[in-house]
Design an enzyme around this catalytic site. Structure first.
Site, PDB file in Angstrom:
ATOM      1  N   HIS A  94      -7.233  10.548 -21.731  1.00  0.00           N
ATOM      2  CA  HIS A  94      -6.406  11.284 -21.676  1.00  0.00           C
ATOM      3  C   HIS A  94      -6.336  12.125 -22.975  1.00  0.00           C
ATOM      4  CE1 HIS A  94      -1.422  12.562 -21.916  1.00  0.00           C
ATOM      5  NE2 HIS A  94      -1.985  12.054 -20.668  1.00  0.00           N
ATOM      6  N   GLU A 166      -5.321  18.394 -15.819  1.00  0.00           N
ATOM      7  CA  GLU A 166      -4.393  17.864 -16.884  1.00  0.00           C
ATOM      8  C   GLU A 166      -4.095  19.069 -17.986  1.00  0.00           C
ATOM      9  OE1 GLU A 166      -1.648  13.909 -16.292  1.00  0.00           O
ATOM     10  OE2 GLU A 166      -3.096  13.847 -18.475  1.00  0.00           O
TER      11      GLU A 166
HETATM   12  P1  PGA Z   1       4.042  14.916 -17.990  1.00  0.00           P
HETATM   13  O1  PGA Z   1       3.308  13.677 -18.922  1.00  0.00           O
HETATM   14  O2  PGA Z   1       4.727  14.423 -17.285  1.00  0.00           O
HETATM   15  O3  PGA Z   1       4.772  13.606 -19.461  1.00  0.00           O
HETATM   16  O4  PGA Z   1       3.302  15.685 -18.872  1.00  0.00           O
HETATM   17  C1  PGA Z   1       1.201  14.254 -18.507  1.00  0.00           C
HETATM   18  C2  PGA Z   1       0.370  13.092 -18.406  1.00  0.00           C
HETATM   19  O5  PGA Z   1       0.358  12.676 -20.054  1.00  0.00           O
HETATM   20  O6  PGA Z   1       0.006  12.415 -18.221  1.00  0.00           O
END
Ligand code: PGA
Length: 262
Positions: A94, A166
């Site tokens: 992450h 992401e």
């Molecule tokens: P968010 O986080 O939906 O608050 O943007 C996503 C993540 O960090 O996995």
């Protein structure tokens, strides 16, 4: 037919009683969906109590992190071996771990290998910073993150791995700009093409690729309608049971409408 994956990343939120209440509400609100897999990633401390409380027909658990060695003198760490009976999945790489805990490409690769060795499916997070995006480096960053992280796996293990795209600039706590579904599609297609080049077209088609970054009950439909997007990883909105259950409802409906079109 791949099951749509909707994963909740609770990050470092919720103590034991708050998590138990949230889970109780989600149990009431979320129905069993055969085509939608709902995964909850609480803090490591809560994996054991929540594993006793969950209805396994509705939810699976994920770890947010673990250490890549199975056992040894590593004060303060928890291994994948220790949690293998509690979780199906582990979020690995992450952006918060990469940025705040200095997890580089090699660390992420070792964690992916450790998860697989312990029969835990990695949810490998990849994504570029805003600076990298503006410099036109997105593909290079994704290429390096994907290729390195998967390098110790067999093709079959790669097929079962989940990748979450992401973009860091779209994560709510890093600025939370809203990514266009067409930007997300371009990145997801690129990741899949990398996997196809490295392994095979079949492995790339079979593997699930998610989108994550400020997903909520209003925006989720746009991402799930991208062809090639097999689910979402949700941070902030997953702490609100109405919003998260709403996201699961949209996933269920979009799955149904795909089916209706077949
Ligand atoms: P968010 O986080 O939906 O608050 O943007 C996503 C993540 O960090 O996995």
């Amino acid at each position: 037919m791949k099951r749509t994956l909707v994963a909740a990343n609770w990050k470092m939120h919720l103590n034991a009683s708050q998590a138990s209440i949230l889970l109780h509400r989600l149990h009431e609100r979320i129905k069993i969906h055969r085509d939608v897999e709902v995964v909850l990633a609480p803090s490591s401390l809560l994996l054991q109590p929540l594993s006793r409380q969950i209805d396994r027909r509705k939810f699976r658990l994920a770890a947010q992190n673990a250490y890549h060695k199975d056992e040894g003198a590593y004060t303060g760490e928890i291994s994948f071996t220790m949690i293998k009976d509690l979780v199906h999945y582990a979020i690995i790489g992450h952006s918060e771990r990469r940025l705040y805990f200095s997890e580089n490409l090699d660390v992420v690769r070792d964690k992916v290998a450790a998860a697989v060795r312990n029969e835990i499916t990695p949810i490998l997070c990849v994504g570029e910073t805003n600076h990298e995006r503006l410099e036109g480096e997105t593909k290079q960053v994704l290429h390096d993150q994907v290729v390195t992280a998967l390098s110790d796996l067999t093709a079959e293990e790669v097929r079962d791995t989940v990748i979450a795209y992401e973009p860091i600039w779209a994560i709510s706590t890093f600025g939370g700009q809203v990514a266009n579904p067409s930007d997300a599609k371009e990145a997801i297609d690129y990741i899949r093409s990398q996997v196809a080049d490295l392994y095979s077209r079949k492995v790339a088609t079979d593997m699930r690729i998610l989108y994550g970054g400020s997903v909520d009950d209003h925006s989720v439909g746009g991402y799930l309608s991208i062809s090639g997007c097999d689910g979402v990883l949700v941070g902030g909105a997953s702490l609100n049971y109405e919003k998260f259950a709403g996201i699961v409802d949209v996933a269920y409906r979009s799955n149904r409408s795909d089916k209706d079109e077949e």
